[in-house]
Design a protein around this motif. Structure first.
Motif, PDB file in Angstrom:
ATOM      1  N   ASP A  14       0.840  -1.284   0.055  1.00 23.00           N
ATOM      2  CA  ASP A  14      -0.004  -0.112   0.096  1.00 23.00           C
ATOM      3  C   ASP A  14       0.786   1.246  -0.061  1.00 23.00           C
ATOM      4  OD1 ASP A  14      -1.850   1.811   0.110  1.00 23.00           O
ATOM      5  OD2 ASP A  14      -2.731   1.320   2.266  1.00 23.00           O
ATOM      6  N   TRP A  15       1.301   1.695  -1.131  1.00 19.31           N
ATOM      7  CA  TRP A  15       2.131   2.921  -1.528  1.00 19.31           C
ATOM      8  C   TRP A  15       1.479   4.310  -0.941  1.00 19.31           C
ATOM      9  CZ3 TRP A  15       7.204   2.040  -2.382  1.00 19.31           C
ATOM     10  CH2 TRP A  15       7.273   0.718  -3.273  1.00 19.31           C
ATOM     11  N   ALA A  25       2.685   5.032   7.010  1.00 18.55           N
ATOM     12  CA  ALA A  25       4.052   4.373   7.260  1.00 18.55           C
ATOM     13  C   ALA A  25       4.862   4.473   6.056  1.00 18.55           C
ATOM     14  CB  ALA A  25       3.650   3.101   7.858  1.00 18.55           C
ATOM     15  N   MET A  26       4.315   4.015   4.840  1.00 13.41           N
ATOM     16  CA  MET A  26       4.961   3.833   3.727  1.00 13.41           C
ATOM     17  C   MET A  26       5.494   5.428   3.328  1.00 13.41           C
ATOM     18  SD  MET A  26       6.497   1.805   1.670  1.00 13.41           S
ATOM     19  CE  MET A  26       5.902   0.406   1.617  1.00 13.41           C
ATOM     20  N   GLN A  27       4.896   6.147   3.111  1.00  9.75           N
ATOM     21  CA  GLN A  27       5.150   7.502   2.752  1.00  9.75           C
ATOM     22  C   GLN A  27       6.178   8.019   3.675  1.00  9.75           C
ATOM     23  OE1 GLN A  27       4.059   9.409   0.139  1.00  9.75           O
ATOM     24  NE2 GLN A  27       2.937   7.473  -0.459  1.00  9.75           N
ATOM     25  N   ARG A  28       5.888   7.652   5.183  1.00  8.07           N
ATOM     26  CA  ARG A  28       7.219   8.224   6.003  1.00  8.07           C
ATOM     27  C   ARG A  28       8.698   7.680   5.682  1.00  8.07           C
ATOM     28  NH1 ARG A  28       3.180   7.765  10.013  1.00  8.07           N
ATOM     29  NH2 ARG A  28       3.857   5.718  10.458  1.00  8.07           N
ATOM     30  N   ARG A  29       8.539   6.280   5.145  1.00  7.72           N
ATOM     31  CA  ARG A  29       9.664   5.744   4.685  1.00  7.72           C
ATOM     32  C   ARG A  29      10.217   6.276   3.491  1.00  7.72           C
ATOM     33  NH1 ARG A  29       7.002   0.921   6.881  1.00  7.72           N
ATOM     34  NH2 ARG A  29       6.481   0.278   4.815  1.00  7.72           N
TER      35      ARG A  29
END
Length: 420
Positions: A11-12, A16-20
């Motif tokens: 899930d882009w 959490a993915m956006q923070r990474r």
């Protein structure tokens, strides 16, 4: 199967993915900025070095001169014109009191401080003018001679009020001129900064580098070919490889001690000679050429060797007709590095005596000589402002010499380079 089916695609858009992703991009930007800062800092140091050398060295390429009137019939030098055409002309003019006569003429032309106006080597310029035209001994004439260091400094930079007044008086009388200092490029070392030149040291560097390249390049390349193509793989060749790698890291002064002990102490070769300096520097850079040559030869694809052997070529033909031409660019790269290191060395040459005062450029490989780095070292130890300018100017010439040598080597490397 159920576990695989239960897995969800990445899930882009999740927080959490956006923070990474943001942290990853931020780290990349920081790394790029650090790289840019490192390059900028290196460029700034280089620009500062070049600016310092140029600002201090440009004055070394200029020369302030004095138009000195000379009445030779009144001076009455005790020398015959016939003596000036023979080998002893310099001694004849010196013995006739030319130096004192030039000083007296300066006092007569410029007052009590006249001898402070002209350089110590001014009489040498008069001597050379007389040798070119002996007939001037029978007439009055004006000869351009170098100005003293005080006058030169006052005419090119800020100086004391007394020196500035002296320069102003000379300018009003039309006695002060300036121009390019050809003596700096065509002369040898001198105790007077206005008469000092770099041709003696530059010629010594050329002769020394010729001996170095003539010995180190063929021996280093042949050693690399043997070790990579012919030598058996055993403990002895391993020992030789380790020794070569260690010799490449040995401090240069150790090679100077070796040259002092072997070439001067054992074989009694001439001290301060370019041949001894070339032999010493050849020992120093030979490991670098061997290592670079082996790596370049190893980089040649084995298929080249197999194809040449398959059509009936011998081992020697494979090496010299196919492997060596393809490895030549890498070998030349190692040679560039080694020669650049040798060109800037002073420590080993100081050990074999190439720090002597050499007032005459060497004529052959066995004459006493010095080299540019050593000449720069000797001038940097002088307190006169004139030698400070000469030191920076000599550094500029050394850098030009190094760039020209590297440009030639890079051209040859690109000329023989094969793109796969």
């Amino acid at each position: 199967m159920n576990k695989i089916a239960d897995r969800q695609p990445t899930d882009w858009g999740a927080a959490a993915m956006q923070r990474r992703i943001r942290r990853r991009y931020a780290a990349e930007r920081r790394f790029r900025l650090l790289g840019l800062a490192a390059v900028s800092l290196s460029g700034a140091f280089l620009a500062f070095l070049l600016w310092t050398m140029m600002s201090n060295g440009i004055a070394g390429f200029s020369r302030t001169e004095i138009r000195l009137p000379l009445d030779f019939p009144a001076i009455a030098l005790d020398v015959e014109p016939a003596q000036l055409g023979r080998a002893g002309a310099d001694l004849a003019l010196a013995g006739a009191g030319l130096q004192n006569a030039v000083g007296a003429a300066a006092v007569q032309a410029f007052g009590e401080d006249g001898e402070r106006v002209i350089a110590e080597s001014a009489w040498v310029s008069v001597r050379e003018a007389i040798k070119r035209d002996p007939d001037m001994l029978s007439r009055r004439t004006t000869i351009t001679v170098p100005a003293s260091a005080d006058v030169h400094e006052a005419s090119t930079d800020d100086a004391g009020a007394e020196a500035e007044a002296m320069v102003a008086a000379l300018e009003r009388g039309g006695a002060l001129t300036s121009g390019f200092n050809w003596t700096f490029l065509a002369g040898a070392d001198s105790t007077d900064p206005s008469g000092a030149g770099i041709w003696g040291a530059l010629k010594g560097s050329l002769l020394t580098m010729a001996v170095t390249l003539g010995l180190a390049f063929p021996i280093g390349v042949l050693s690399a070919i043997y070790l990579e193509e012919y030598a058996p793989r055993n403990r002895w060749t391993d020992l030789i490889e380790v020794s070569i790698n260690n010799l490449a890291a040995v401090p240069s002064i150790i090679f100077g001690l070796l040259g002092l002990a072997v070439f001067l102490g054992t074989f009694n070769m001439p001290r301060s000679a370019p041949v001894v300096g070339g032999l010493t520097l050849a020992l120093m850079i030979m490991p670098v050429i061997v290592i670079a040559g082996r790596n370049a030869i190893k980089a040649v694809p084995p298929s080249i060797r197999d194809a040449a052997l398959g059509v009936g070529a011998s081992r020697v033909q494979v090496v010299f007709h196919h492997v060596l031409p393809l490895a030549l660019p890498g070998i030349l790269t190692g040679t560039i590095i080694g020669m650049a290191r040798a060109l800037g060395e002073t420590a080993p040459l100081l050990m074999i005596g190439m720090r002597a005062f050499i007032a005459t450029p060497p004529e052959d490989l066995t004459d006493a000589a010095t080299v540019l780095p050593v000449q720069i070292f000797l001038w940097s130890d002088q307190v006169s402002r004139g030698f400070v300018e000469k030191t920076s100017a000599a550094i500029i010439v050394l850098l030009i010499f190094l760039l020209a040598m590297n440009a030639l080597a890079i051209y040859l490397r690109n000329r023989f380079e094969t793109r796969w």
